[in-house]
Design a protein around this motif. Structure first.
Motif, PDB file in Angstrom:
ATOM      1  N   LYS A 176      24.733  30.741 -24.677  1.00 22.55           N
ATOM      2  CA  LYS A 176      25.330  29.432 -24.937  1.00 22.55           C
ATOM      3  C   LYS A 176      26.453  29.584 -25.958  1.00 22.55           C
ATOM      4  CE  LYS A 176      21.327  27.676 -26.059  1.00 22.55           C
ATOM      5  NZ  LYS A 176      20.038  26.934 -26.199  1.00 22.55           N
ATOM      6  N   VAL A 177      27.603  29.052 -25.591  1.00 23.50           N
ATOM      7  CA  VAL A 177      28.788  29.224 -26.418  1.00 23.50           C
ATOM      8  C   VAL A 177      29.303  27.858 -26.869  1.00 23.50           C
ATOM      9  CG1 VAL A 177      31.217  29.890 -26.316  1.00 23.50           C
ATOM     10  CG2 VAL A 177      29.475  31.432 -25.397  1.00 23.50           C
ATOM     11  N   ALA A 178      29.401  27.680 -28.171  1.00 26.11           N
ATOM     12  CA  ALA A 178      29.985  26.454 -28.726  1.00 26.11           C
ATOM     13  C   ALA A 178      31.356  26.819 -29.280  1.00 26.11           C
ATOM     14  CB  ALA A 178      29.101  25.897 -29.837  1.00 26.11           C
ATOM     15  N   MET A 179      32.388  26.173 -28.719  1.00 27.52           N
ATOM     16  CA  MET A 179      33.765  26.498 -29.111  1.00 27.52           C
ATOM     17  C   MET A 179      34.302  25.397 -30.019  1.00 27.52           C
ATOM     18  SD  MET A 179      35.139  27.639 -25.353  1.00 27.52           S
ATOM     19  CE  MET A 179      36.616  28.477 -25.950  1.00 27.52           C
ATOM     20  N   PHE A 180      34.834  25.823 -31.144  1.00 27.79           N
ATOM     21  CA  PHE A 180      35.357  24.832 -32.095  1.00 27.79           C
ATOM     22  C   PHE A 180      36.808  25.110 -32.450  1.00 27.79           C
ATOM     23  CE2 PHE A 180      30.748  24.850 -33.027  1.00 27.79           C
ATOM     24  CZ  PHE A 180      30.490  23.495 -32.868  1.00 27.79           C
ATOM     25  N   VAL A 181      37.625  24.051 -32.387  1.00 27.48           N
ATOM     26  CA  VAL A 181      38.993  24.122 -32.918  1.00 27.48           C
ATOM     27  C   VAL A 181      39.100  23.114 -34.064  1.00 27.48           C
ATOM     28  CG1 VAL A 181      40.220  24.897 -30.842  1.00 27.48           C
ATOM     29  CG2 VAL A 181      39.759  22.468 -31.124  1.00 27.48           C
ATOM     30  N   SER A 182      40.060  23.324 -34.945  1.00 25.11           N
ATOM     31  CA  SER A 182      40.254  22.366 -36.041  1.00 25.11           C
ATOM     32  C   SER A 182      40.905  21.104 -35.465  1.00 25.11           C
ATOM     33  CB  SER A 182      41.160  22.967 -37.113  1.00 25.11           C
ATOM     34  OG  SER A 182      42.468  23.110 -36.591  1.00 25.11           O
ATOM     35  N   ARG A 227      18.368  23.129 -33.575  1.00 25.48           N
ATOM     36  CA  ARG A 227      17.129  22.850 -32.838  1.00 25.48           C
ATOM     37  C   ARG A 227      17.017  23.560 -31.496  1.00 25.48           C
ATOM     38  NH1 ARG A 227      15.433  16.712 -33.295  1.00 25.48           N
ATOM     39  NH2 ARG A 227      13.580  17.678 -32.403  1.00 25.48           N
ATOM     40  N   THR A 228      18.108  24.100 -30.987  1.00 32.00           N
ATOM     41  CA  THR A 228      18.019  24.711 -29.647  1.00 32.00           C
ATOM     42  C   THR A 228      18.554  26.134 -29.601  1.00 32.00           C
ATOM     43  OG1 THR A 228      20.158  23.846 -28.906  1.00 32.00           O
ATOM     44  CG2 THR A 228      18.249  22.425 -28.528  1.00 32.00           C
ATOM     45  N   CYS A 229      18.694  26.767 -30.757  1.00 31.67           N
ATOM     46  CA  CYS A 229      19.087  28.181 -30.746  1.00 31.67           C
ATOM     47  C   CYS A 229      17.794  28.985 -30.752  1.00 31.67           C
ATOM     48  CB  CYS A 229      19.946  28.520 -31.964  1.00 31.67           C
ATOM     49  SG  CYS A 229      20.574  30.208 -31.909  1.00 31.67           S
ATOM     50  N   PRO A 234      20.044  31.884 -26.919  1.00 29.10           N
ATOM     51  CA  PRO A 234      20.750  31.757 -28.202  1.00 29.10           C
ATOM     52  C   PRO A 234      22.099  31.054 -28.091  1.00 29.10           C
ATOM     53  CG  PRO A 234      20.909  34.006 -27.375  1.00 29.10           C
ATOM     54  CD  PRO A 234      20.014  33.268 -26.422  1.00 29.10           C
ATOM     55  N   TRP A 235      22.495  30.437 -29.176  1.00 31.13           N
ATOM     56  CA  TRP A 235      23.835  29.855 -29.306  1.00 31.13           C
ATOM     57  C   TRP A 235      24.741  30.843 -30.034  1.00 31.13           C
ATOM     58  CZ3 TRP A 235      26.265  25.957 -27.134  1.00 31.13           C
ATOM     59  CH2 TRP A 235      25.543  24.867 -26.657  1.00 31.13           C
ATOM     60  N   TYR A 236      25.974  30.914 -29.575  1.00 32.32           N
ATOM     61  CA  TYR A 236      27.005  31.650 -30.299  1.00 32.32           C
ATOM     62  C   TYR A 236      28.117  30.658 -30.638  1.00 32.32           C
ATOM     63  CZ  TYR A 236      24.374  35.566 -28.611  1.00 32.32           C
ATOM     64  OH  TYR A 236      23.339  36.441 -28.369  1.00 32.32           O
TER      65      TYR A 236
END
Ligand code: ADP
Length: 282
Positions: A176-182, A227-229, A234-236
């Protein structure tokens, strides 16, 4: 031995445990020693490695191996989910990809439990599944906009963990990949969509309204990560202001997952010599 381009394996550098979403440096390139040029060069090479591994997964799937990979992509608008699909997943044979994107649920989907449409899209054996958005929207946008009461979305974290556990037990490696930009980078990318006729189609006026909800989304993402990693799913967390980095990082995550399957080419299910003789005589 030449120095690895990574100072830390990407699975460690990006693992979600301990990440504070509100404090994340979205411009960082965790674990990678090189610059943009080195990153792009490496990505080219690693795309070939990914493609070779995917072919083996596919070959095994055709021979009855139930194992699969599922890449779940979440991220705020403009974070680059589409770029991952095009530039990372685009390097493998499309036959071996089960791609699904999840938008606002249709009327039919709304009549079912939120996991109904997700379950139907889980990858088949031998496939790489890609979720462009996912069941996590049901604890992100749904929570931020209070589309269901808290006592309903609040139960979903445990339900999602159970759902993913079942999929993992059936042979799916979940990444699972969470992508963040500013917010600044997002403004730049949205501006580009308004400046370029070839990008108008990507622009959604609602995306501007969502920017005001960013603190709520940060809280919702934080709970998702906390709560879900799990060890089976796993979350990245991928800082995504630099597109070359996010693409390289996700490529490495996929390679790592495929290598862990320790795949070999499936053996022949026929007598090779006999088939040679038949062919020669034909
Ligand atoms: P994208 O914006 O990724 O290009 P779409 O425009 O097709 O894709 O749809 C995405 C939108 O659907 C997003 O605003 C997302 O929040 C919304 N969405 C996805 N899942 C749900 C859901 N379960 N409930 C409500 N909205 C959802």
């Amino acid at each position: 031995m030449p120095k690895s381009p990574w100072s830390v394996p990407v699975t460690e550098a990006l693992h979600a445990s301990g990440v504070r979403v509100a404090d994340l440096d979205t411009n960082a390139t965790p674990g990678f020693r090189g610059d943009k040029k080195a990153g792009e060069l490496l990505l080219e090479q690693r795309r070939t490695v990914l493609s070779g591994l995917q072919e083996k997964l596919y070959a095994n799937g055709r021979s009855g191996d139930p194992r699969s990979i599922l890449l779940v992509l979440q991220g705020m608008d403009t974070a680059g989910k589409g770029g991952i699909v095009r530039h990372v997943i685009g390097s493998v044979d499309p036959q071996g990809v089960d791609h699904a994107s999840f938008g606002v649920p249709t009327e039919q989907e709304r009549r079912h439990n939120y996991l109904w449409r997700i379950r139907k899209q889980l990858p088949r054996g031998g496939q790489i599944g890609v979720f462009d958005r996912s069941h996590y929207e049901d604890v992100l946008v749904v929570r931020v906009h209070e589309l269901v009461p808290q006592d309903v979305w609040g139960k979903r974290y445990d339900e999602i963990n159970r759902f993913e556990r079942t999929a993992a037990d059936a042979g799916t490696t979940i990444i699972k990949v969470a992508m963040f930009v500013s917010l600044d980078e997002q403004r730049k990318r949205l501006t580009q969509r308004l400046d370029r006729p070839d990008k108008y189609w990507k622009f959604d006026p609602a995306d501007i309204g969502e920017r005001a909800h960013w603190p709520d989304y940060q809280k919702a993402y934080q709970d998702v990560l906390d709560r879900t990693c799990t060890d089976y799913a796993p979350w990245y967390v991928v800082p995504s202001d630099r597109k070359w980095y996010s693409r390289l990082a996700v490529t490495e995550l996929l390679i790592d997952a495929l290598e862990a399957l320790d795949l070999d080419w499936p053996p022949a299910h026929f007598d090779i010599e006999e088939q040679r003789r038949r062919l020669a005589a034909s």
